[in-house]
Design an enzyme around this catalytic site. Structure first.
Site, PDB file in Angstrom:
ATOM      1  N   GLU A 138      38.702 -28.934 -42.433  1.00 49.94           N
ATOM      2  CA  GLU A 138      38.783 -29.982 -43.461  1.00 49.94           C
ATOM      3  C   GLU A 138      39.640 -31.148 -42.980  1.00 49.94           C
ATOM      4  OE1 GLU A 138      40.238 -27.890 -46.908  1.00 49.94           O
ATOM      5  OE2 GLU A 138      38.324 -26.847 -47.197  1.00 49.94           O
ATOM      6  N   GLU A 139      40.766 -30.852 -42.325  1.00 48.53           N
ATOM      7  CA  GLU A 139      41.673 -31.903 -41.857  1.00 48.53           C
ATOM      8  C   GLU A 139      41.028 -32.744 -40.756  1.00 48.53           C
ATOM      9  OE1 GLU A 139      45.520 -29.123 -42.987  1.00 48.53           O
ATOM     10  OE2 GLU A 139      44.852 -29.234 -40.908  1.00 48.53           O
ATOM     11  N   GLN A 140      40.397 -32.071 -39.789  1.00 48.90           N
ATOM     12  CA  GLN A 140      39.772 -32.810 -38.689  1.00 48.90           C
ATOM     13  C   GLN A 140      38.572 -33.622 -39.169  1.00 48.90           C
ATOM     14  OE1 GLN A 140      39.200 -31.255 -34.792  1.00 48.90           O
ATOM     15  NE2 GLN A 140      40.885 -29.783 -34.950  1.00 48.90           N
ATOM     16  N   HIS A 197      47.616 -24.184 -32.366  1.00 50.28           N
ATOM     17  CA  HIS A 197      46.788 -25.276 -32.891  1.00 50.28           C
ATOM     18  C   HIS A 197      45.580 -25.515 -31.996  1.00 50.28           C
ATOM     19  CE1 HIS A 197      49.123 -26.904 -36.289  1.00 50.28           C
ATOM     20  NE2 HIS A 197      50.042 -26.139 -35.727  1.00 50.28           N
ATOM     21  N   PHE A 232      47.886 -31.024 -28.048  1.00 48.40           N
ATOM     22  CA  PHE A 232      48.354 -32.171 -28.819  1.00 48.40           C
ATOM     23  C   PHE A 232      48.241 -31.842 -30.302  1.00 48.40           C
ATOM     24  CE2 PHE A 232      47.071 -36.128 -31.059  1.00 48.40           C
ATOM     25  CZ  PHE A 232      48.199 -36.898 -30.828  1.00 48.40           C
ATOM     26  N   ILE A 264      48.893 -33.403 -34.179  1.00 47.78           N
ATOM     27  CA  ILE A 264      49.173 -34.551 -35.044  1.00 47.78           C
ATOM     28  C   ILE A 264      48.613 -34.206 -36.417  1.00 47.78           C
ATOM     29  CG2 ILE A 264      47.028 -35.776 -34.471  1.00 47.78           C
ATOM     30  CD1 ILE A 264      48.715 -38.412 -34.573  1.00 47.78           C
ATOM     31  N   CYS A 265      49.250 -34.688 -37.451  1.00 47.57           N
ATOM     32  CA  CYS A 265      48.770 -34.433 -38.817  1.00 47.57           C
ATOM     33  C   CYS A 265      47.525 -35.282 -39.057  1.00 47.57           C
ATOM     34  CB  CYS A 265      49.869 -34.756 -39.827  1.00 47.57           C
ATOM     35  SG  CYS A 265      49.385 -34.399 -41.517  1.00 47.57           S
TER      36      CYS A 265
END
Length: 176
Positions: A88-90, A69, A121, A123-124
Site C-alpha cells: 500500500e505504501e509503495q 525492509h 534504502f 524512506i517513508c
C-alpha cells in the site's frame, strides 16, 4: 481498524503481536518486547516505547531492522510478495507506476546503495512521491554509513508512526 488505547492495553500477548507485529517491517520481536511495557497512556507513549527499544539496540541490531525492509519498486513489489503495508505504501508513492527509465534507475541505485551500506534504502514512502524518492536515494548514496544507518532508522520510525496511526485512535486529549 482504529482501536482505543485502552483496548490496545487489554490485548492478550498473541493478539497484540498479531495486530502490531508489522508496524516495524517484519520485526514482530520489537512489538513482542514492548508488550510488557503496557499500559500505554496514549498512542504517543506506545510509539515512544517502540522508538526507545530501537534506540537501545546495538548498531548491528539497527542494521538488522533496516535489512528487513524490501527494495523500493523491487522484485517483491513486482512479484506481489510485499507485506500488505509495504504494498500500500509503495503503490501510494507511485513505485508501481515507474516508467522503464525510472525503473532501471531505481534498480541500479538500490543495488549501489545495498553494496555501499549493506542494507536497503529505507524512506517513508507515504510521505514522499516517486521523484522525491529517486532524488533522496541518489543523494543519500553520498552519506557515510553511520549517518545513513541513523537516517534509515529515522525513516523506520516515521513508517512505524503512520502504521500505528492506522491501527490506534489518536486520543484528542493526548495527541503528543
Amino acid at each position: 481498524m482504529n482501536m482505543e488505547i485502552a483496548t490496545v492495553n487489554a490485548l492478550p500477548y498473541e493478539d497484540f503481536v498479531n495486530i502490531f507485529g508489522n508496524v516495524v517491517e517484519k520485526c514482530p520481536i520489537i512489538t513482542a518486547a514492548v508488550w510488557s511495557r503496557r499500559p500505554f497512556v496514549s498512542l504517543g507513549a506506545f510509539e515512544a516505547a517502540i522508538s526507545e527499544f530501537i534506540d537501545a539496540l546495538p548498531e548491528s541490531g539497527k542494521e538488522g531492522i533496516l535489512r528487513c525492509h524490501p527494495d523500493l519498486a523491487g522484485r517483491d513489489l513486482q512479484s506481489g510478495t510485499l507485506t500488505q503495508e509495504s504494498r500500500e505504501e509503495q503503490t501510494g508513492a507511485g513505485m508501481d507506476a515507474l516508467d522503464s527509465s525510472e525503473a532501471s534507475r531505481m534498480a541500479r541505485l538500490n543495488n549501489e546503495y545495498k553494496e555501499r551500506f549493506g542494507f536497503p534504502f529505507v524512506i517513508c514512502a507515504r510521505m514522499n512521491d516517486k521523484a522525491t524518492i529517486l532524488r533522496q536515494l541518489s543523494e543519500r548514496l553520498g552519506n557515510e554509513r553511520p549517518v545513513e544507518r541513523a537516517r534509515g532508522i529515522e525513516e523506520v520510525k516515521k513508517i512505524c508512526r503512520l502504521r500505528l496511526q492506522g491501527l490506534v485512535l489518536i486520543d484528542a486529549l493526548n495527541k503528543l
